[in-house]
Design a protein around this motif. Structure first.
Motif, PDB file in Angstrom:
ATOM      1  N   ALA A 106      15.190  50.585 100.827  1.00  0.00           N
ATOM      2  CA  ALA A 106      14.630  51.689 101.605  1.00  0.00           C
ATOM      3  C   ALA A 106      13.546  51.125 102.511  1.00  0.00           C
ATOM      4  N   CYS A 107      13.595  51.538 103.774  1.00  0.00           N
ATOM      5  CA  CYS A 107      12.680  50.961 104.770  1.00  0.00           C
ATOM      6  C   CYS A 107      11.222  51.142 104.324  1.00  0.00           C
ATOM      7  N   PRO A 108      10.473  50.040 104.240  1.00  0.00           N
ATOM      8  CA  PRO A 108       9.089  50.145 103.745  1.00  0.00           C
ATOM      9  C   PRO A 108       8.183  50.928 104.696  1.00  0.00           C
ATOM     10  N   ARG A 109       8.560  51.005 105.967  1.00  0.00           N
ATOM     11  CA  ARG A 109       7.708  51.688 106.944  1.00  0.00           C
ATOM     12  C   ARG A 109       7.818  53.206 106.822  1.00  0.00           C
ATOM     13  N   CYS A 110       9.065  53.717 106.776  1.00  0.00           N
ATOM     14  CA  CYS A 110       9.250  55.186 106.769  1.00  0.00           C
ATOM     15  C   CYS A 110       9.675  55.678 105.392  1.00  0.00           C
ATOM     16  N   ASP A 111       9.637  54.768 104.406  1.00  0.00           N
ATOM     17  CA  ASP A 111      10.011  55.109 103.042  1.00  0.00           C
ATOM     18  C   ASP A 111      11.431  55.677 102.968  1.00  0.00           C
ATOM     19  N   GLY A 112      12.322  55.145 103.778  1.00  0.00           N
ATOM     20  CA  GLY A 112      13.719  55.545 103.725  1.00  0.00           C
ATOM     21  C   GLY A 112      14.038  56.821 104.491  1.00  0.00           C
ATOM     22  N   GLN A 113      13.037  57.402 105.158  1.00  0.00           N
ATOM     23  CA  GLN A 113      13.264  58.672 105.856  1.00  0.00           C
ATOM     24  C   GLN A 113      13.940  58.493 107.217  1.00  0.00           C
ATOM     25  N   GLY A 114      13.725  57.350 107.856  1.00  0.00           N
ATOM     26  CA  GLY A 114      14.269  57.133 109.202  1.00  0.00           C
ATOM     27  C   GLY A 114      13.366  57.688 110.290  1.00  0.00           C
ATOM     28  N   THR A 115      12.446  58.570 109.895  1.00  0.00           N
ATOM     29  CA  THR A 115      11.504  59.117 110.883  1.00  0.00           C
ATOM     30  C   THR A 115      10.082  58.956 110.360  1.00  0.00           C
ATOM     31  N   LEU A 116       9.151  58.877 111.286  1.00  0.00           N
ATOM     32  CA  LEU A 116       7.741  58.772 110.909  1.00  0.00           C
ATOM     33  C   LEU A 116       7.147  60.167 110.765  1.00  0.00           C
ATOM     34  N   ALA A 117       5.886  60.225 110.356  1.00  0.00           N
ATOM     35  CA  ALA A 117       5.239  61.506 110.041  1.00  0.00           C
ATOM     36  C   ALA A 117       5.400  62.531 111.166  1.00  0.00           C
ATOM     37  N   GLY A 118       5.182  62.131 112.422  1.00  0.00           N
ATOM     38  CA  GLY A 118       5.249  63.084 113.528  1.00  0.00           C
ATOM     39  C   GLY A 118       6.682  63.408 113.954  1.00  0.00           C
ATOM     40  N   GLY A 119       7.674  62.836 113.282  1.00  0.00           N
ATOM     41  CA  GLY A 119       9.066  63.100 113.644  1.00  0.00           C
ATOM     42  C   GLY A 119       9.681  62.026 114.522  1.00  0.00           C
ATOM     43  N   ALA A 120       8.876  61.023 114.931  1.00  0.00           N
ATOM     44  CA  ALA A 120       9.412  59.954 115.778  1.00  0.00           C
ATOM     45  C   ALA A 120      10.343  59.048 114.978  1.00  0.00           C
ATOM     46  N   ARG A 121      11.313  58.453 115.674  1.00  0.00           N
ATOM     47  CA  ARG A 121      12.248  57.553 115.021  1.00  0.00           C
ATOM     48  C   ARG A 121      11.511  56.306 114.519  1.00  0.00           C
ATOM     49  N   CYS A 122      11.781  55.888 113.272  1.00  0.00           N
ATOM     50  CA  CYS A 122      11.099  54.715 112.719  1.00  0.00           C
ATOM     51  C   CYS A 122      11.517  53.464 113.490  1.00  0.00           C
ATOM     52  N   PRO A 123      10.535  52.717 114.023  1.00  0.00           N
ATOM     53  CA  PRO A 123      10.878  51.551 114.837  1.00  0.00           C
ATOM     54  C   PRO A 123      11.354  50.362 114.002  1.00  0.00           C
ATOM     55  N   VAL A 124      11.031  50.359 112.702  1.00  0.00           N
ATOM     56  CA  VAL A 124      11.399  49.200 111.875  1.00  0.00           C
ATOM     57  C   VAL A 124      12.882  49.251 111.494  1.00  0.00           C
ATOM     58  N   CYS A 125      13.334  50.383 110.984  1.00  0.00           N
ATOM     59  CA  CYS A 125      14.748  50.473 110.571  1.00  0.00           C
ATOM     60  C   CYS A 125      15.578  51.141 111.658  1.00  0.00           C
ATOM     61  N   LYS A 126      14.980  51.443 112.786  1.00  0.00           N
ATOM     62  CA  LYS A 126      15.650  52.076 113.929  1.00  0.00           C
ATOM     63  C   LYS A 126      16.329  53.386 113.529  1.00  0.00           C
ATOM     64  N   GLY A 127      15.681  54.092 112.591  1.00  0.00           N
ATOM     65  CA  GLY A 127      16.163  55.418 112.225  1.00  0.00           C
ATOM     66  C   GLY A 127      17.151  55.443 111.070  1.00  0.00           C
ATOM     67  N   SER A 128      17.594  54.268 110.604  1.00  0.00           N
ATOM     68  CA  SER A 128      18.628  54.275 109.556  1.00  0.00           C
ATOM     69  C   SER A 128      18.038  54.551 108.174  1.00  0.00           C
ATOM     70  N   GLY A 129      16.734  54.280 107.985  1.00  0.00           N
ATOM     71  CA  GLY A 129      16.122  54.479 106.672  1.00  0.00           C
ATOM     72  C   GLY A 129      16.295  53.278 105.751  1.00  0.00           C
ATOM     73  N   TRP A 130      17.079  52.285 106.158  1.00  0.00           N
ATOM     74  CA  TRP A 130      17.325  51.114 105.305  1.00  0.00           C
ATOM     75  C   TRP A 130      16.987  49.834 106.047  1.00  0.00           C
ATOM     76  N   SER A 131      16.552  48.840 105.297  1.00  0.00           N
ATOM     77  CA  SER A 131      16.379  47.553 105.945  1.00  0.00           C
ATOM     78  C   SER A 131      17.101  46.476 105.134  1.00  0.00           C
ATOM     79  N   GLU A 132      17.791  45.578 105.870  1.00  0.00           N
ATOM     80  CA  GLU A 132      18.690  44.623 105.240  1.00  0.00           C
ATOM     81  C   GLU A 132      17.888  43.482 104.616  1.00  0.00           C
TER      82      GLU A 132
END
Ligand code: DAH
Length: 399
Positions: free
Chosen positions: A315-341
């Motif tokens: 699960a993406c450590p930046r957005c905690d697997g949500q794919g979006t950040l607090a304000g609703g913006a797309r997570c730049p680390v996992c590019k919105g997928s919620g997962w990181s390889e």
């Protein structure tokens, strides 16, 4: 003072030089300006010869004054200045005192002239002494001033590179799971890097655009997986090994690509090794690297040397697997997928076993390949892969 004005003497007193008798001398003008006027005033009183039997330091009063004034100005510390004071102005044995003591022997007129001259010289040398002493004292105070609130100077010590730290941590972890280390060469046969790992003869990775060939059939290894082939050719199962090392690819270098980086493959070959063993091993790895409660998933992906092949995501450590950040913006680390390889893995392909002389009906195995830079970047949020090789201490010291 205007240094370009030729009418003004340069401030020679600032830098003491060695005088004729070896002591330090300097221009007394820097202590009390107007020295030339004082010397002229002494000279105006007529030449005053000094009797050698009085053991004074010059044949005339004017010379004595000038020499002693230069010595006082050049005194390098308080002790040297004090010694000069005793020799010149000392109440018992100072040379001016000795000169004054000859006055009663002289005729009245001479007594008046010399008395005035000696006393002037005494007063002016005394003034020079006082100013010089004040300067030496204030210099000494600043020189020895101690700021006890200043932080101490720590001796500079080196430490292991961040990649070495990550590698050692992983070696520790896998050692605890029963794996030992196998090292294999960075310059590798093309056949070990590709062919015996079941790459098809026309696989694009074998192209010179992707791989550094250093001779026909000899490459800089593009991954640490050829280590399995060497280990299996050398040894009989069961095997439980990790293969740390540097690998090379003909990449265009940018923030996330280097043409050299580090990997650590792992290999477990025995009877009845299953995908479940792989999964539990990878989950242990992910928990130790990312955190106890991390969510993971295995998804299928193709590598020629495993079947089935998979990829471990966390699960993406930046957005905690949500794919979006607090304000609703797309997570730049996992590019919105919620997962990181995190890594590639799979069950060792039967063709790889055949290539090393193992019977795929007898043994099974799993393998995985971890990118050390990628792991360190995720762990420490390092934005840029080039930092690892630049050896900039401002970067290295942070880890
Ligand atoms: N060697 C692969 C690479 O460099 C990574 C890899 C994938 C290694 C799957 C493995 C594995 O051991 O099972 O891209």
């Amino acid at each position: 003072m205007n240094p370009t004005d030729p009418g003004v003497p340069a401030e020679a007193g600032a830098t003491p030089a060695h005088g004729a008798d070896g002591g330090l001398e300097a221009d007394p003008e820097s202590l009390i300006p107007g020295q030339a006027v004082r010397v002229a005033e002494l000279d105006d009183m007529g030449e005053i010869a000094l009797p050698p039997e009085r053991a004074v330091s010059a044949p005339t009063l004017s010379l004595l004054y000038r020499r002693r004034a230069r010595q006082i100005a050049g005194a390098s510390d308080l002790a040297a200045l004090q010694a000069l004071h005793v020799a010149v102005l000392g109440r018992e044995r100072g040379e001016i005192t000795r000169l004054l003591s000859m006055l009663p022997e002289l005729p009245l007129e001479e007594r008046k002239r010399l008395g005035r001259a000696f006393n002037l010289a005494k007063r002016w040398l005394g003034e020079l002494h006082d100013v010089r002493r004040a300067r030496l004292e204030s210099e000494g105070e600043t020189r020895h001033m101690l700021d006890v609130t200043l932080p101490g100077r720590r001796p500079w010590t080196g430490h292991a590179h961040v990649l070495t730290q990550v590698r050692d941590e992983l070696l520790d972890l896998f050692h605890g799971l029963g794996f030992s280390v196998y090292e294999s060469p960075e310059v590798e046969w093309e056949a070990y890097n590709f062919g015996r790992l079941n790459f098809a003869p026309d696989h694009p990775a074998r192209d010179a655009h992707d791989t550094y060939f250093i001779a026909p059939e000899v490459v800089l290894r593009t991954h640490t997986s050829p280590g399995w082939v060497r280990a299996m050719e050398e040894r009989q199962p069961p095997l439980r090994l990790v293969f740390p090392g540097r690998v090379f690819r003909a990449e265009q270098v940018d923030a996330s690509h280097m043409d050299q980086f580090h990997q650590m493959d792992g290999l477990f070959v025995a009877r009845d090794v299953s995908m479940a063993d792989l999964k539990s091993t990878l989950n242990t790895f992910a928990r130790s690297i990312v955190g106890r409660d991390v969510r993971t998933r295995l998804i299928p992906i193709y590598f020629p040397f495993v079947e089935p092949g998979c990829q471990l995501d966390v699960a993406c450590p930046r957005c905690d697997g949500q794919g979006t950040l607090a304000g609703g913006a797309r997570c730049p680390v996992c590019k919105g997928s919620g997962w990181s390889e995190l890594l590639g893995a799979g069950m060792v392909h039967p063709n790889v076993f055949r290539a090393v002389g193992y019977d795929p009906e007898e043994v099974t195995g799993f393998a995985f390949g971890i990118g050390l830079e990628r792991t360190a970047m995720a762990r420490f949020r390092i934005p840029e892969v080039r930092l690892f090789l630049e050896n900039d201490v401002r970067f290295l010291h942070q880890f």
